[in-house]
Design an enzyme around this catalytic site. Structure first.
Site, mmCIF file in Angstrom:
data_model
loop_
_atom_site.group_PDB
_atom_site.id
_atom_site.type_symbol
_atom_site.label_atom_id
_atom_site.label_comp_id
_atom_site.label_asym_id
_atom_site.label_seq_id
_atom_site.Cartn_x
_atom_site.Cartn_y
_atom_site.Cartn_z
ATOM 1 N N CYS A 163 -2.352 -1.807 -12.516
ATOM 2 C CA CYS A 163 -2.009 -3.221 -12.320
ATOM 3 C C CYS A 163 -3.101 -4.136 -12.887
ATOM 4 O O CYS A 163 -3.319 -4.142 -14.080
ATOM 5 C CB CYS A 163 -1.709 -3.509 -10.848
ATOM 6 S SG CYS A 163 -0.663 -4.983 -10.646
ATOM 7 N N HIS A 199 2.676 -0.962 -9.446
ATOM 8 C CA HIS A 199 2.052 -0.265 -8.319
ATOM 9 C C HIS A 199 2.829 0.993 -7.956
ATOM 10 O O HIS A 199 3.388 1.109 -6.865
ATOM 11 C CB HIS A 199 1.956 -1.200 -7.119
ATOM 12 C CG HIS A 199 0.837 -2.184 -7.212
ATOM 13 N ND1 HIS A 199 -0.488 -1.813 -7.123
ATOM 14 C CD2 HIS A 199 0.843 -3.532 -7.388
ATOM 15 C CE1 HIS A 199 -1.257 -2.893 -7.235
ATOM 16 N NE2 HIS A 199 -0.481 -3.944 -7.397
ATOM 17 N N GLU A 246 1.673 3.641 -7.008
ATOM 18 C CA GLU A 246 1.018 4.319 -5.878
ATOM 19 C C GLU A 246 1.467 3.788 -4.522
ATOM 20 O O GLU A 246 1.167 4.396 -3.481
ATOM 21 C CB GLU A 246 -0.507 4.170 -5.993
ATOM 22 C CG GLU A 246 -1.081 2.875 -5.468
ATOM 23 C CD GLU A 246 -0.925 1.671 -6.398
ATOM 24 O OE1 GLU A 246 -1.411 0.582 -6.056
ATOM 25 O OE2 GLU A 246 -0.308 1.828 -7.481
#
EC number: 2.3.1.31
Length: 312
Positions: free
Chosen positions: A142, A235, A237
Site C-alpha cells: 500500500c 491490503h 494482508e
C-alpha cells in the site's frame, strides 16, 4: 517448517489458536537449519494487529522463517504500548548492519501527505536505498509500495475524489508468474486508500510488470525482476474485520464514508462481512517466500553483492 517469533509476542497466542505452526525459540536453536530471515518494517498504527496479520501469512509456509519486527527509529508510535515496541521491535538503525532474505514494508495512513512532509521520509529513503544492498527480495504494501515506486521510479501518487474502499475484482495478468501460481483468473481483494498510482505513469523502461490490476481501482501488484521487488498497492494482508473496523471508526467519528464496496452480504453493514481473499493472500505470500528460498544465497553475507541476480 513453522515461523519463529518471540515466545511472548501477542501474535503467538492468536496464531496457535488458528492452527498456524509456530516454533518456540528453544526448538529453533536445536534445529540444524538456516531459517529464512524476513524483516517486517511496521508503519501501521496498530502494530500488534498488523504484525499478527503478516505473521499469519508468513507462518503458513512450509519453510522455517525467522521474523524480525522493525520500526522507524525517530517516530513515536501513538497506538502501540511502548513496552511492546521495546520488547519485540528493533529500530532500523539496529538492524541496518544485517542482511535479510526478504523484507516487507507495510502501509501507513499518511497517503494524503506529500512524501516530503512525512516526518520520517528521510529515514524512509535511507531504508529503501538500504534494501538494494542488504535485502534479497523486498515486498512493499500500500503506502509502502507507493513510496517505493516514487523513490525508485518517480511514479507519482494521485489523490482520489473519494476513498477506494471495499472489496474489488482484480485481473490476474500473469498466470505464469511464480508469484501467482495457483491464482484464479479473476479474484476479489480488499482496498482501502485515498490515493492511487496510474498505469500511464509507469515508465516504459522501468522493468515493472503488471501482475494484477482492476478496472475500478487500477494497478494492484507490480513485479520488478531487476530489483527483486514486489509492489502491492492494496491490503491483501487484511483479516476479515479490518474494513469493518475502519468503517465503524469513521461512522462513529462522523467522517463521511460509504459502506465498503461488495464487503458485507447484500451491502448490509449489520451483517457479518465475508472474507473472499484469504486463500489468495496465503498463496501470494507462500509463493513469494518460496521464490526467496529458491533464489537467495545460503550465505547471507553474499546478499547484495550481485545486484543483477533476480527472481525469475
Amino acid at each position: 517448517m513453522p515461523i519463529k517469533i518471540p515466545d511472548q509476542l501477542p501474535a503467538r497466542e492468536v496464531l496457535v489458536r488458528e492452527g498456524v505452526s509456530v516454533m518456540d525459540e528453544k526448538t529453533a536453536l536445536r534445529q540444524d537449519i538456516r531459517p529464512l530471515q524476513i524483516g517486517l518494517l511496521n508503519l501501521m498504527p496498530n502494530k500488534i494487529r498488523t504484525e499478527t496479520q503478516f505473521a499469519r501469512l508468513i507462518g503458513a509456509s512450509p519453510l522455517q522463517v525467522e521474523l524480525t519486527l522493525v520500526r522507524i527509529g525517530n517516530h513515536k508510535a501513538k497506538n502501540t504500548p511502548e513496552d511492546h515496541l521495546i520488547t519485540f521491535y528493533e529500530t532500523w538503525e539496529e538492524v541496518a548492519p544485517r542482511k535479510f532474505d526478504g523484507f516487507i514494508v507495510t502501509g501507513a495512513p499518511i497517503e494524503l501527505l506529500p512524501y516530503e512532509d512525512v516526518t520520517y521520509w528521510n529515514e524512509m529513503t535511507r531504508i529503501l536505498d538500504w534494501t538494494t544492498s542488504h535485502v534479497h527480495s523486498s515486498f512493499f504494501i500500500c503506502w509502502g509500495a507507493m513510496a517505493a515506486a516514487w523513490h525508485f521510479h518517480g511514479i507519482p501518487k494521485h489523490t482520489l475524489d473519494k476513498k477506494a474502499f471495499g472489496v474489488f475484482r482484480h485481473r490476474n495478468n500473469a498466470p505464469a508468474s511464480p508469484y501467482l501460481a495457483g491464482f484464479s483468473d479473476d479474484l476479489a481483494l480488499p482496498v482501502s486508500r485515498w490515493t492511487e498510482v496510474r498505469t500511464a505513469d509507469i515508465p516504459a523502461n522501468s522493468g515493472l510488470e503488471m501482475l494484477m490490476d482492476s478496472d475500478e481501482t487500477g494497478p494492484c501488484l507490480l513485479a520488478e525482476a531487476a530489483g527483486n521487488r514486489l509492489y502491492m498497492f492494496n491490503h491483501i494482508e487484511y483479516d476479515s474485520t479490518s474494513l469493518k473496523e475502519e468503517y465503524d471508526r469513521d461512522v462513529a467519528a462522523g467522517v463521511p464514508i460509504e459502506v465498503p464496496h461488495e464487503y458485507y452480504p447484500g451491502n448490509d453493514p449489520t451483517r457479518p462481512p465475508l472474507n473472499r481473499w484469504r486463500s489468495h493472500a496465503h498463496l501470494l505470500f507462500g509463493n513469494w517466500i518460496n521464490q526467496v528460498y529458491q533464489t537467495t544465497p545460503y550465505d547471507l553475507d553474499k546478499i547484495g553483492r550481485n545486484l543483477e541476480h533476480a527472481l525469475s
